[in-house]
Scaffold this active site. Sequence first.
Site, PDB file in Angstrom:
ATOM      1  N   GLN A  20       0.820  -1.212   0.000  1.00  0.00           N
ATOM      2  CA  GLN A  20       0.000   0.000   0.000  1.00  0.00           C
ATOM      3  C   GLN A  20       0.855   1.264   0.000  1.00  0.00           C
ATOM      4  OE1 GLN A  20      -1.685  -1.283   3.911  1.00  0.00           O
ATOM      5  NE2 GLN A  20      -1.317   0.852   4.554  1.00  0.00           N
TER       6      GLN A  20
ATOM      7  N   CYS B  77      -5.232   0.293   3.668  1.00  0.00           N
ATOM      8  CA  CYS B  77      -5.344  -1.142   3.949  1.00  0.00           C
ATOM      9  C   CYS B  77      -6.747  -1.668   3.668  1.00  0.00           C
ATOM     10  CB  CYS B  77      -4.995  -1.385   5.412  1.00  0.00           C
ATOM     11  SG  CYS B  77      -6.047  -0.464   6.560  1.00  0.00           S
TER      12      CYS B  77
ATOM     13  N   HIS C 289      -6.357  -1.581  11.502  1.00  0.00           N
ATOM     14  CA  HIS C 289      -5.717  -2.082  10.276  1.00  0.00           C
ATOM     15  C   HIS C 289      -6.579  -3.201   9.670  1.00  0.00           C
ATOM     16  CE1 HIS C 289      -2.648  -2.743   7.421  1.00  0.00           C
ATOM     17  NE2 HIS C 289      -2.201  -3.879   7.898  1.00  0.00           N
TER      18      HIS C 289
END
Lengths: 229, 214
Positions: free
Chosen positions: B19, B25, B161
């Site tokens: 990323q 994410c 995340h």
Amino acid sequence: VPVPAEPWTDDEQAWDLSSSELLAPARFALDMYNYGRAAGTRAVLGAIRGRVRRVGRGSLFSLEATVEEPLCNDPLVCPLPMSNKTMLCSFQVLDELGKHMLLRRDCGPVNTKVTEYGNETFSSFLPLLNKDPLPQDFSAEMATVFKHFMTTYNRTYKSREEAQWRFTVFTRNLIRAQKIQALDQGTAEYGITKFSDLTEEEFYTIYLNPVLQKEPGRKMSLAKSINDL
Amino acid sequence: APPEWDWRKKGAVTEVKDQGMCGSCWAFSVTGNVEGQWFLNRGTLLSLSEQELLDCDKMDKACFGGLPSNAYTAIKDLGGLETEDDYSYQGHVQACSFSAQRAKVYINDSLELSKNENKMAAWLAQKGPISVAINAFGMQFYRHGIAHPLRPLCSPWLIDHAVLLVGYGNRSNTPYWAIKNSWGSNWGEEGYYYLYRGSGACGVNTMASSAVVN
């Protein structure tokens, strides 16, 4: 203004450096402390004392200083809560042929810092921190490890100050990784990764996703469990 | 659920992606899930575009973060996803240049999955990789092995995340989830993170979801 030195053990030098000898390392340490801060938010030095030891081609300064944080009412600008106005800091600055390198920075609000150092379990599992002053080959070893990190992950830094700051962050992160390692109940190994020169704030801001906590997101229908299917 | 499962061995998972310096994410977690669903339901593994979600998913915040549940809706509303090759990743938001004609996959719906890890394992084995979101505590310095942080340090309430569950199993009697991350293959175990399974470690069971492809 240097403060009077305390009584010493035989093999260590007294905290009796003159202010002129302290100026260069103290100014460098303060610059590192204020690195990245906007004008008007920078701290200033209060009382300071220092001692020096010759290492290799240079000198290793150990400084203890009070740092006065400016009054700040914008939490986004000043990371410290306003009530922590005076910090007690210890710095290790290596001066090699006029080039300075910050090896260690340890600061805390004046009233809490003393308790932190009193924490025996803390000192027991991080033996590196117990050595004061640092072992002679510590900085050389860390520099080697940091250079290997830079080569492995193809790191380049804009300036010497930036490289010195990243070295400081890198060293601090190794200690953080040790703590995480000590507290993990699984088989994971923590250590140097490609993110080892980022501060915790930088890592969180750049790579993580705060929206996941803040917003509920669109409601989805619940999947049937497999045996239902 | 079978004692272990690994969709990487069954061709349902594309290569590990990166990323870059961007909080995207959520987009990688969703495309990874849709890649798996498309493979299992339509028989072709395609690497799908995260950049399309960064640019065109107006409910989410591109590099400042996003939610898988919003992203599924965006994919449906847009009319599908283009491939990585057709709409390549830039790592920062640009003007949306999605073209329905170029979309190679579509989804029909999305589902929230059970928070019971045994049921999650059964679902994964039967239905494909699962999009999840976890607390990333310790991941900055993770190198390999099965992570199992103390619960107070890796609170399930501080989810930050999004990743993809691609399998599960046991290593010397330690149950784990095999998790595809999006930080490149030079992080963790070839880009993968292994997290203790069965205790809700780091909130791995709090936000499991999947797209539906008919």
